[in-house]
Scaffold this motif. Structure first.
Motif, PDB file in Angstrom:
ATOM      1  N   SER A 124     -21.628 -25.992   1.168  1.00 30.56           N
ATOM      2  CA  SER A 124     -21.727 -25.018   0.077  1.00 30.56           C
ATOM      3  C   SER A 124     -23.108 -24.962  -0.552  1.00 30.56           C
ATOM      4  O   SER A 124     -23.463 -23.988  -1.188  1.00 30.56           O
ATOM      5  CB  SER A 124     -20.725 -25.374  -1.018  1.00 30.56           C
ATOM      6  OG  SER A 124     -21.173 -26.525  -1.728  1.00 30.56           O
ATOM      7  N   GLY A 156     -22.197 -12.346 -13.526  1.00 29.15           N
ATOM      8  CA  GLY A 156     -22.721 -12.028 -12.194  1.00 29.15           C
ATOM      9  C   GLY A 156     -21.630 -11.836 -11.159  1.00 29.15           C
ATOM     10  O   GLY A 156     -21.851 -11.298 -10.083  1.00 29.15           O
ATOM     11  N   LYS A 193     -10.810 -10.755 -18.930  1.00 33.39           N
ATOM     12  CA  LYS A 193     -11.724 -11.772 -18.413  1.00 33.39           C
ATOM     13  C   LYS A 193     -13.134 -11.200 -18.477  1.00 33.39           C
ATOM     14  O   LYS A 193     -13.363 -10.029 -18.163  1.00 33.39           O
ATOM     15  CB  LYS A 193     -11.341 -12.054 -16.955  1.00 33.39           C
ATOM     16  CG  LYS A 193     -11.792 -13.373 -16.421  1.00 33.39           C
ATOM     17  CD  LYS A 193     -10.728 -14.451 -16.513  1.00 33.39           C
ATOM     18  CE  LYS A 193     -11.218 -15.767 -15.946  1.00 33.39           C
ATOM     19  NZ  LYS A 193     -11.619 -16.758 -16.924  1.00 33.39           N
ATOM     20  N   GLU A 239     -14.378 -16.418 -26.678  1.00 35.02           N
ATOM     21  CA  GLU A 239     -15.729 -16.701 -27.161  1.00 35.02           C
ATOM     22  C   GLU A 239     -16.751 -16.372 -26.067  1.00 35.02           C
ATOM     23  O   GLU A 239     -16.532 -16.680 -24.896  1.00 35.02           O
ATOM     24  CB  GLU A 239     -15.826 -18.189 -27.553  1.00 35.02           C
ATOM     25  CG  GLU A 239     -17.092 -18.542 -28.303  1.00 35.02           C
ATOM     26  CD  GLU A 239     -17.052 -19.981 -28.847  1.00 35.02           C
ATOM     27  OE1 GLU A 239     -16.038 -20.680 -28.611  1.00 35.02           O
ATOM     28  OE2 GLU A 239     -18.032 -20.395 -29.486  1.00 35.02           O
ATOM     29  N   ARG A 291     -27.693 -12.453  -8.508  1.00 34.91           N
ATOM     30  CA  ARG A 291     -26.495 -11.978  -9.204  1.00 34.91           C
ATOM     31  C   ARG A 291     -26.045 -12.972 -10.283  1.00 34.91           C
ATOM     32  O   ARG A 291     -25.681 -12.575 -11.383  1.00 34.91           O
ATOM     33  CB  ARG A 291     -25.325 -11.774  -8.214  1.00 34.91           C
ATOM     34  CG  ARG A 291     -25.445 -10.608  -7.253  1.00 34.91           C
ATOM     35  CD  ARG A 291     -25.459  -9.260  -7.919  1.00 34.91           C
ATOM     36  NE  ARG A 291     -24.359  -9.064  -8.853  1.00 34.91           N
ATOM     37  CZ  ARG A 291     -24.298  -8.099  -9.771  1.00 34.91           C
ATOM     38  NH1 ARG A 291     -25.276  -7.232  -9.865  1.00 34.91           N
ATOM     39  NH2 ARG A 291     -23.254  -7.984 -10.566  1.00 34.91           N
TER      40      ARG A 291
HETATM   41  C1  LIG Z   1     -22.419 -18.705  -2.134  1.00 34.82           C
HETATM   42  C2  LIG Z   1     -22.606 -19.268  -3.514  1.00 34.82           C
HETATM   43  C3  LIG Z   1     -23.424 -20.374  -3.672  1.00 34.82           C
HETATM   44  C4  LIG Z   1     -23.617 -20.912  -4.950  1.00 34.82           C
HETATM   45  N1  LIG Z   1     -24.399 -22.011  -5.054  1.00 34.82           N
HETATM   46  C5  LIG Z   1     -24.574 -22.564  -6.268  1.00 34.82           C
HETATM   47  C6  LIG Z   1     -25.387 -23.711  -6.449  1.00 34.82           C
HETATM   48  O1  LIG Z   1     -25.997 -24.222  -5.512  1.00 34.82           O
HETATM   49  N2  LIG Z   1     -25.499 -24.233  -7.685  1.00 34.82           N
HETATM   50  C7  LIG Z   1     -24.882 -23.670  -8.760  1.00 34.82           C
HETATM   51  O2  LIG Z   1     -25.017 -24.166  -9.850  1.00 34.82           O
HETATM   52  N3  LIG Z   1     -24.123 -22.582  -8.636  1.00 34.82           N
HETATM   53  C8  LIG Z   1     -23.953 -22.001  -7.419  1.00 34.82           C
HETATM   54  N4  LIG Z   1     -23.192 -20.889  -7.305  1.00 34.82           N
HETATM   55  C9  LIG Z   1     -22.616 -20.303  -8.538  1.00 34.82           C
HETATM   56  C10 LIG Z   1     -23.473 -19.154  -9.081  1.00 34.82           C
HETATM   57  O3  LIG Z   1     -24.775 -19.575  -9.190  1.00 34.82           O
HETATM   58  C11 LIG Z   1     -23.068 -18.633 -10.465  1.00 34.82           C
HETATM   59  O4  LIG Z   1     -23.743 -19.327 -11.440  1.00 34.82           O
HETATM   60  C12 LIG Z   1     -21.662 -18.787 -10.787  1.00 34.82           C
HETATM   61  O5  LIG Z   1     -20.962 -18.198  -9.712  1.00 34.82           O
HETATM   62  C13 LIG Z   1     -21.213 -18.138 -12.112  1.00 34.82           C
HETATM   63  O6  LIG Z   1     -22.097 -17.202 -12.621  1.00 34.82           O
HETATM   64  P1  LIG Z   1     -21.778 -15.665 -12.650  1.00 34.82           P
HETATM   65  O7  LIG Z   1     -22.836 -15.050 -13.503  1.00 34.82           O
HETATM   66  O8  LIG Z   1     -21.667 -15.151 -11.304  1.00 34.82           O
HETATM   67  O9  LIG Z   1     -20.398 -15.631 -13.432  1.00 34.82           O
HETATM   68  P2  LIG Z   1     -19.032 -14.909 -13.142  1.00 34.82           P
HETATM   69  O10 LIG Z   1     -18.556 -15.244 -11.774  1.00 34.82           O
HETATM   70  O11 LIG Z   1     -19.118 -13.474 -13.472  1.00 34.82           O
HETATM   71  O12 LIG Z   1     -18.138 -15.626 -14.214  1.00 34.82           O
HETATM   72  C14 LIG Z   1     -17.761 -16.984 -14.087  1.00 34.82           C
HETATM   73  C15 LIG Z   1     -16.856 -17.390 -15.238  1.00 34.82           C
HETATM   74  O13 LIG Z   1     -17.582 -17.468 -16.432  1.00 34.82           O
HETATM   75  C16 LIG Z   1     -17.041 -16.582 -17.417  1.00 34.82           C
HETATM   76  N5  LIG Z   1     -18.206 -16.026 -18.130  1.00 34.82           N
HETATM   77  C17 LIG Z   1     -19.241 -15.391 -17.569  1.00 34.82           C
HETATM   78  N6  LIG Z   1     -20.173 -15.107 -18.472  1.00 34.82           N
HETATM   79  C18 LIG Z   1     -19.721 -15.567 -19.648  1.00 34.82           C
HETATM   80  C19 LIG Z   1     -20.244 -15.566 -20.971  1.00 34.82           C
HETATM   81  N7  LIG Z   1     -21.448 -15.042 -21.241  1.00 34.82           N
HETATM   82  N8  LIG Z   1     -19.512 -16.119 -21.943  1.00 34.82           N
HETATM   83  C20 LIG Z   1     -18.315 -16.674 -21.674  1.00 34.82           C
HETATM   84  N9  LIG Z   1     -17.768 -16.698 -20.448  1.00 34.82           N
HETATM   85  C21 LIG Z   1     -18.462 -16.154 -19.450  1.00 34.82           C
HETATM   86  C22 LIG Z   1     -16.253 -15.579 -16.634  1.00 34.82           C
HETATM   87  O14 LIG Z   1     -15.225 -15.035 -17.407  1.00 34.82           O
HETATM   88  C23 LIG Z   1     -15.736 -16.417 -15.503  1.00 34.82           C
HETATM   89  O15 LIG Z   1     -14.621 -17.127 -15.890  1.00 34.82           O
HETATM   90  C24 LIG Z   1     -22.981 -20.327  -6.059  1.00 34.82           C
HETATM   91  C25 LIG Z   1     -22.170 -19.218  -5.895  1.00 34.82           C
HETATM   92  C26 LIG Z   1     -21.980 -18.684  -4.649  1.00 34.82           C
HETATM   93  C27 LIG Z   1     -21.115 -17.485  -4.493  1.00 34.82           C
END
Ligand SMILES: Cc1cc2nc3c(=O)[nH]c(=O)nc-3n(C[C@H](O)[C@H](O)[C@H](O)COP(=O)(O)OP(=O)(O)OC[C@H]3O[C@@H](n4cnc5c(N)ncnc54)[C@H](O)[C@@H]3O)c2cc1C
Lengths: 793, 263
Positions: free
Chosen positions: B180, B29, B25, B157, B105
């Protein structure tokens, strides 16, 4: 007033440790050789456990033991006791089903613990718990009290017909019926007090340890009252005598009631540690907190208020369904009864009141005290029905309240629901809050908002609470299975510094500061010469802990009594040293002085003499200066006040914006205004949270839909405006400090004020009532339902 | 959390090779993936942290377009002068995501790969007609989100960047879930070279374009013209926070406010 004495804004001594991350919470403690516990919890709200197969799980890496109810039964481990016996109308005692530490054949709510896995690491324990095979026979579940009492509803306990635990009442029914018969007007209201999840910032945790050499058990736990836990767990569950059981509640990150109770996990780690002969630790994750910490509120109420033609209240009739959840938590039964029905006079002279509460089992997490505990439910109900009556009669809601307030000269005032108020002045606090809020000019603001397409409203609520829990004899007569006094020990050291041992427990209240202020003020010593110790049955003689805004009224009074004893003994020593009569010695500003002379000894000199008794009345007086006192209050204390809230509602989205929150409170004498303000701020946040955001929701099958912060809306800083606070003190007449308590007030007064403001805002649409929480969705739907058809199209 | 191997490759090629393993996986972030692991809802054998690959980070201008590397944090997009000056609505949107910790993050790649129905970025990707660039191909924003937590990505991908064309006018309005703070409804409105776009997130199982509003706004770009456009509640999400009807209503309110905000 000295800089650190009574009334001073002393910054909190404990904050350096907390804000620099140096606190010691239970989860910060790790014992040598410690194992971890993970609990297998029920995924079903109601199911029979046909088979629990732990064979595969027991072979998983790191696993030391897996325990189920059978193992506990073999060791005669008892169930978790309920601390308050309630009797029904007909005199019969409440139905008191067993509350097994691990489920005995049936699970009754999602999260009900089934098996305890003990392993080297938390991850291993959890992994093994997942490998336990349970054969569930899923049973129909019921979560709503209105459904649970119907014939044919799923039965949670065979002994509780229609799931009813008790059908209690209080007050004079005939007098109330007569009052209604002669009423000029009757206002009726059905309302819901929404179920809440306490959500202390620190999840619960517990560590058990058994010393094979001494036979002593130690439990570290996130508790508001370690002595109560020692008593309940030692006496009823594990049968360990007090002298072999030490319970430590170190720094605790918030409780709000949810950490009063004796929980299964505490008994499990203590018992398991002795079984496996290694320390056993458990820390809840947030999901577990949602399904295992006792929850709050959850009332459905029908209320009727009878008024005469001038708007004088003649009688109040209240009928409440209270949700107890699946088991009786420690103080659950007292909350919708004696902490609720007795408060229904509120700040008013209503001469006749009758309340009946039917307490109902459901397939939900147990319900118990949560900040305010019964009193917010009473206050909310009263303040809503008073506002509705004002609306129906066309009387200004402030005016209607004033017409019915208990007069300033009526104290002591005996209510028709058992309590006797010792002091108060509800007129002044209401006027203060209204003035601060510029109530008089509100209509102009409503108009201005309307010109922008917004609905603006103002609402008020007065409240009273019964705090300083509790006179033991009264509590005992009402069914409490405990005394509710408090203890303090003032240990003066030879050089004159002091360690204060208190039976109260600080988990956010700032006792280390406030209590030190009491000592410094009385003994005339610098505050940094005082250390406050709490939360350890190994150090503190006894205590009943902290809840119900009791720490200062009850615990503080015990401190005063112990200080009295220290001063009295000090005088004897001083009289001897100064060769004067004891009666001539005055103690002031840290000096024992022969009245009318300049001959004096400092407190430090007296302390030293007590421990180095070279020149000492050794025949009459023991050496040492270490005094203990217990204080049992003569009455409850009655903090009261008024809250005013102004809101603006966006009809397009249903969003309620708080334009202002004003609170004017009477807490009696205030020891540290800054700490009091902090307590009110926190209480307001929780009360506003209940009114606007928080709601614990189960689906019909008993699954918790709000099992995380993704769905359970907690109030955040940006949901709240700046608060405007004021106080007006009428002193408590029966405790030595004149204090009343302030811990719950914010959460008690604010929900009514917020909801009254919202209903006022929407009154142009004909809205008469909205249940909490006033979420955007609910507001929008209410507006839709009340909009004239044309406008909605 | 179940046990897993942790890898932090230095190159995209290395990451792609590892991602070919179907039990692996990708970790960006971790704002969604880590909680999922903690709740034991996923059991990957291996986590491939994209944090070590320099080419996935950063914001650059290519022609008129803004290209944002997949590993760029929300906070960096919100604070970027380049984004602010080219597509201010995109910076605004990034600044509305979650809380400061999440914004520092969470990444754009992770957000759109995850395709949460309530996420904000999908509204911008579709609303601006962006292109999702992967290690294999370029996917038009309109084709990228295929359903509830579903995207056009093939297994293994990797998103490398998202290319946003500028808009003459654009604005994003978000109605937050009170718990949320994700979007109950978020509407991104833009006047682009290819016409007016109205992209709605939060309301349905996946981001969608409100074509009726687009048509009305194409004729006259003012809030009044969409006053009478009724969003149907059919097929919209319904939960304890918002019914489908309430969401449908909010689509209209947020769209009008977004058009107003466009100025
Ligand atoms: C408390 C909290 C509040 C939030 N509030 C919001 C909000 O208001 N609005 C909003 O839009 N989002 C919100 N989020 C979501 C957050 O902004 C992130 O965008 C989201 O959690 C996923 O991004 P990440 O970088 O953390 O990905 P990860 O958690 O690391 O990955 C998420 C998924 O994407 C896949 N992935 C990651 N990067 C890639 C890539 N480059 N190519 C292919 N697959 C990939 C991973 O394998 C996984 O399946 C919130 C999250 C939390 C914890």
């Amino acid at each position: 007033m000295s800089e650190t004495g009574i009334g001073a804004r002393v910054t909190r001594k404990e904050d350096f440790r907390f804000v620099t991350g140096r606190g010691t919470y239970t989860d910060d403690i790790n014992r040598p050789n410690q194992l971890w516990m993970w609990l297998l919890r029920s995924p079903h709200a109601h199911a029979r456990l046909k088979k629990i197969d732990t064979t595969a799980a027991a072979k998983m890496p790191g696993v030391h033991a897996i325990f189920t109810h059978d193992d506990l039964a073999r060791d005669n481990v008892g169930g978790l006791p309920c601390g308050w016996l309630i009797h029904s109308k007909d005199g019969s005692p409440m139905v008191e089903p067993p509350h097994p530490v691990l489920a005995a054949g049936v699970v009754r709510h999602v999260g009900d613990p089934i098996a305890a896995v003990i392993a080297e690491t938390r991850a291993q324990a959890r992994e093994a718990a997942e490998a336990i095979e349970v054969d569930y026979e899923v049973l129909p579940a019921v979560v709503d009290t209105r459904e649970a009492i119907k014939d044919g509803a799923p039965q949670i306990w065979p002994e509780a017909k229609n799931n009813t635990c008790f059908d209690w009442h209080l007050g004079d029914k005939d007098a109330v019926d007569k009052a209604f018969a002669k009423a000029a007007h009757v206002t009726k209201l059905d309302l819901v007090n929404n179920r809440l999840v306490p959500n202390a910032m620190e999840p619960r945790a517990a560590i058990g340890e058994y010393d094979v050499a001494t036979g002593e058990h130690t439990l570290w736990t996130t508790s508001q009252n370690p002595h109560v836990i020692r008593l309940l767990m030692g006496a009823f569950v594990l049968h360990i005598p007090e002298h072999k059981l030490r319970v430590v509640a170190p720094d605790v990150g918030g409780g709000f009631g949810s950490k009063i109770y004796h929980y299964a996990e505490e008994a499990l780690v203590t018992w398991a540690a002795a079984k496996v002969k290694r320390p056993v630790k458990w820390t809840a994750d947030r999901s577990e907190s949602f399904m295992s910490d006792a929850q709050g509120r959850d009332h459905h109420t029908h209320a009727e208020l009878a008024l005469d033609k001038d708007g004088k209240f003649l009688g109040l009739r209240v009928s409440t369904l209270a949700n107890l959840g699946a088991y009786l938590s420690t103080f659950s039964t007292s909350i919708p009864t004696y902490l609720y029905g007795t408060l229904l006079a509120g700040t008013y002279t209503t001469p006749a009141i009758y309340v009946e509460t039917r307490a109902v089992f459901t397939n939900t997490v147990p319900v118990d005290a949560y900040r305010g505990a019964g009193r917010p439910e009473a206050s909310y109900l009263l303040e809503r029905i008073v506002d509705l009556a004002a609306d129906e009669l066309g009387i200004d809601p402030a005016e209607l309240r004033r017409r019915n307030f208990i007069p300033k000269d009526a104290y002591p005032y005996q209510t028709p629901v058992a309590l006797q108020y010792d002091s108060g002045d509800y007129f002044t606090t209401l006027d203060m809050a209204l003035k601060a809020a510029d109530y008089a000019n509100f209509e102009a603001r409503r108009k201005e908002a309307a010109s922008r397409g917004k609905y603006r409203g103002i609402g008020m609520a007065t409240y009273i609470e019964a705090c300083g829990i509790a006179p033991s004899a009264v509590a005992g007569a009402l069914g409490a299975r405990a005394g509710l006094y408090e203890m303090a020990e003032v240990r003066v050291h030879p050089t004159g510094s002091v360690t204060l041992f208190t039976g109260c427990h600080s988990h956010g209240q700032g006792h280390e500061t406030t209590f030190a202020q009491l000592v410094a003020d009385r003994l005339g010593i610098p505050i940094d010469q005082v250390e406050v110790v709490h939360g350890d049955t190994g150090k503190i003689p006894f205590g009943m802990g902290t809840y119900g805004s009791r720490s200062l009224p009850v615990g503080g009074s015990a401190i005063v009594k112990a200080l009295d004893k220290v001063v009295a003994k000090g005088k004897k020593i001083a009289a001897h040293l100064l060769e004067a009569a004891e009666a001539d010695i005055e103690f002031k500003d840290g000096k024992f002085q022969v009245a009318g002379t300049d001959r004096a000894k400092t407190f430090g000199e007296i302390a030293l003499t007590a421990y180095v008794p070279h020149k000492y009345p050794i025949e009459e007086l023991e050496p040492g200066l270490d005094e203990t006192a217990f204080y049992d209050p003569k009455n409850f204390t009655y903090p009261a006040g008024a809250h005013v809230v102004e809101v603006e509602i966006d009809p397009d989205t249903g969003v309620v914006e708080l334009k202002g929150v004003w609170a004017a409170d009477d807490f009696g004498r205030i020891i540290n205004p800054m700490i009091v303000e902090g307590q009110v701020h926190g209480g307001l946040a929780q009360g506003i949270g209940q009114a606007l955001l928080e709601h614990c929701v189960y689906d019909d099958s008993g699954q918790l839909l709000t099992g995380s912060f993704n769905d359970y809306a907690m109030p955040r800083a940006d949901d709240l405006p700046s608060f405007h606070l004021g106080t007006n003190a009428t002193l408590c007449t029966h405790n030595p400090l004149g204090v009343k308590g302030c811990g719950e007030a914010g959460a008690i007064g604010s929900p009514g004020a917020v909801m009254n403001a919202i209903v006022d805002a929407l009154s142009p649409l004909g809205v008469k009532h909205i249940d909490m929480p006033a979420s955007p969705r609910r507001i929008w739907e209410t507006i839709q339902a009340h909009r004239p058809r044309m406008a909605a199209e | 959390m179940y046990a897993f191997e942790y890898q932090k490759p230095k190159s995209l090629a290395d990451a792609a090779a590892r991602a070919a393993n179907e039990d692996a996986k990708i970790l960006a972030g971790g704002m969604t993936l880590i909680p999922t692991l903690k709740q034991r809802l996923a059991r990957p054998s291996e986590l491939i942290d994209l944090g070590g690959i320099a080419e996935l980070k950063g914001i650059r201008k290519e022609g008129n377009d803004v290209v944002i590397g997949a590993m760029t944090r929300h906070a960096d997009v919100a604070a970027s002068d380049l984004v602010r000056s080219t597509i201010p609505a995109l910076a605004d949107l990034a600044g509305m995501i979650g809380d400061p910790a999440v914004r520092h993050r969470g990444t754009i790649g992770g957000s759109i790969a995850n395709a949460d129905p309530a996420a904000d970025y999908p509204a911008a990707v579709v609303g601006l007609g962006a292109t999702v660039i992967t290690n294999q191909r370029q996917i038009p924003g309109d084709d990228f989100f295929t359903g509830l937590f579903e995207t056009a990505l093939e297994p293994g991908e990797i998103i490398t960047a998202v290319r946003f064309p500028p808009a003459q006018k654009a604005a994003y309005m978000k109605f937050r879930n009170p718990a949320s703070r994700y979007a109950i409804v978020g509407v991104f409105v833009a006047q682009t070279a290819g016409g007016v776009r109205v992209a709605v997130t939060g309301a349905g199982p996946s981001v969608f374009r409100q074509k009726e509003m687009e048509a009305a706004l194409s004729k006259s770009f003012s809030p009044d013209v969409i006053k009478d456009v009724k969003q149907s509640p059919d097929g919209l999400n319904s939960d304890i926070h918002a019914s489908a009807e309430y969401r449908a209503h909010l689509v209209g309110v947020m769209a009008r406010r977004a058009v107003e905000k466009c100025g």
